[in-house]
Design an enzyme around this catalytic site. Structure first.
Site, PDB file in Angstrom:
ATOM      1  CE  LYS A  59     -47.777  13.370   0.815  1.00 56.72           C
ATOM      2  NZ  LYS A  59     -47.508  13.793  -0.602  1.00 56.72           N
ATOM      3  CB  THR A  60     -53.527  10.561  -0.579  1.00 55.39           C
ATOM      4  OG1 THR A  60     -53.079  11.895  -0.574  1.00 55.39           O
ATOM      5  CG2 THR A  60     -55.188  10.848  -0.108  1.00 55.39           C
ATOM      6  CE  LYS A 102     -52.594  16.729   2.212  1.00 53.46           C
ATOM      7  NZ  LYS A 102     -51.715  15.935   1.556  1.00 53.46           N
ATOM      8  CD  GLU A 148     -51.791  12.572   2.357  1.00 55.40           C
ATOM      9  OE1 GLU A 148     -51.288  12.944   1.234  1.00 55.40           O
ATOM     10  OE2 GLU A 148     -52.963  12.692   2.858  1.00 55.40           O
ATOM     11  N   GLY A 185     -46.600  16.812  -0.240  1.00 55.70           N
ATOM     12  CA  GLY A 185     -45.196  16.714  -0.845  1.00 55.70           C
ATOM     13  C   GLY A 185     -44.305  15.909   0.219  1.00 55.70           C
ATOM     14  CG  ASP A 232     -46.331  -0.070  -9.269  1.00 54.81           C
ATOM     15  OD1 ASP A 232     -46.179   1.007  -9.707  1.00 54.81           O
ATOM     16  OD2 ASP A 232     -46.001  -1.016  -9.809  1.00 54.81           O
TER      17      ASP A 232
END
Length: 274
Positions: free
Chosen positions: A17-18, A57, A132, A135, A193
C-alpha cells in the site's frame, strides 16, 4: 476536483500500500498540474505551482525517519511531492509491532483524540489528503481504538490494497465486510502483486489470469469494484534523486494505464466539515 481525502488501507501488512499510495500521489499531482497549465494557457495566465495532493502517515512502526525502509521515506521519494518526511509521518516508533504496542514500548501511548485532530487539521488544507494506514483496518492503534476508527472519525472513504494471488479473495471480502459494518464508504480495491518478486513474473499468463479471476470473484461476492491490477515494481532503496524519478515515471505510467482513477475525483460539491 479531487476528493478532500481518501484513507488507504490494506488487507494485511506487506501488500504494497505504501508503494501504491506513493504512485497515486505522484500521478494525481502531475494530472492536477497538467490540467492547471492547460487552463492557464487557455486563459492567457502565468502557470503557478499548487499542492493538489498531500500525504499523511499517522503512525509508522519498525522505522526511523530518514531510513530508506521507512514508509515515510518511501512515500516522500516515491511520490516526489514537495513535502518534508517529518511532515508526512506524525508518529514514528522503532519497535516492529502494531502501533498500539510500539507506542507503549516507547513510553508514548498514542492519544486517539490527538490523531483525529491532526487529521482534521490536515483535511482543512488545500488538495486531496491521501492517508496511509498501518496494516489493516483492525490493527490496534490507540487504547480501545483500531485503524478503522480513525478513518470513521475523519469521515474518509476507503481504498483497499490487496494482493493478487491465492488467499486474496477471502482477505479482501473480510476487509470489505468489516469496513461496511464500521460505516465506511468503500471506493474500491486495487490488486497489487507484492509477492512475485519481479515485473516479469507479474506478467506471466498464469499470474495475470489468477489476478483476473480473483478480481472477478471480489467484485461479484463483495459487490465492490476492483479498480485495477498492478504488477510488482521493485524499488531501489539506495536510489538517488534521478533513480527515484525514473522509477516514479515508470510506476505512474503503469498506474495510469491500469487503474480507474475516476473514484479519486469528487463530482459533487465538497462536504462541509464541522
Amino acid at each position: 476536483m479531487l476528493r478532500e481525502g481518501i484513507f488507504i488501507t490494506g488487507t494485511d501488512t506487506g501488500v504494497g500500500k505504501t508503494q501504491v499510495t506513493a504512485g497515486l500521489a505522484a500521478l494525481l499531482q502531475r494530472l492536477g498540474e497538467q490540467g492547471a497549465a492547460q487552463r492557464e494557457a487557455a486563459q492567457g495566465e502565468a502557470a503557478h505551482s499548487e499542492a493538489y495532493v498531500r500525504l499523511w502517515k499517522p503512525v509508522q512502526s519498525g522505522a526511523a525517519l530518514g531510513l530508506p525502509t521507512a514508509d515515510s521515506y518511501r512515500l516522500l521519494h516515491g511520490s516526489g511531492l514537495a513535502m518534508r518526511e517529518a511532515d508526512i509521518a506524525s508518529h514514528t516508533f522503532a519497535a516492529p509491532v502494531a502501533p498500539w504496542l510500539a507506542a507503549r514500548a516507547a513510553g508514548a501511548p498514542l492519544q486517539f483524540r490527538d490523531l483525529v485532530a491532526d487529521g482534521k487539521r490536515r483535511l482543512q488544507q488545500s488538495g486531496c489528503l491521501l492517508v496511509e494506514g498501518a496494516g489493516g483496518l483492525l490493527v490496534p492503534l490507540a487504547e480501545g481504538k483500531r485503524m478503522a476508527d480513525l478513518a470513521a472519525e475523519l469521515s474518509l472513504p476507503l481504498l483497499i490494497i490487496a494482493r493478487t494471488g491465492l488467499g486474496t479473495v477471502n482477505h479482501t471480502l473480510l476487509t470489505v465486510a468489516y469496513a461496511r459494518q464500521a460505516g465506511l464508504e468503500v471506493l474500491g480495491v486495487i490488486l497489487n502483486d507484492s509477492q512475485s518478486g519481479s515485473f516479469e513474473l507479474s506478467r506471466l499468463p498464469e499470474a495475470v489470469q489468477m489476478a483476473k479471476d480473483n478480481a472477478q470473484m471480489i467484485e461479484q461476492f463483495g459487490d465492490v469494484p476492483v479498480l485495477g491490477i498492478l504488477p510488482w515494481m521493485a524499488e531501489d532503496e539506495h536510489a538517488d534523486a534521478a533513480g527515484w524519478a525514473a522509477w516514479r515515471e515508470q510506476w505512474t505510467a503503469e498506474i495510469e494505464s491500469s487503474v480507474h482513477l475516476n473514484v479519486f475525483y469528487d463530482l459533487k460539491n465538497r462536504r462541509q466539515r464541522q
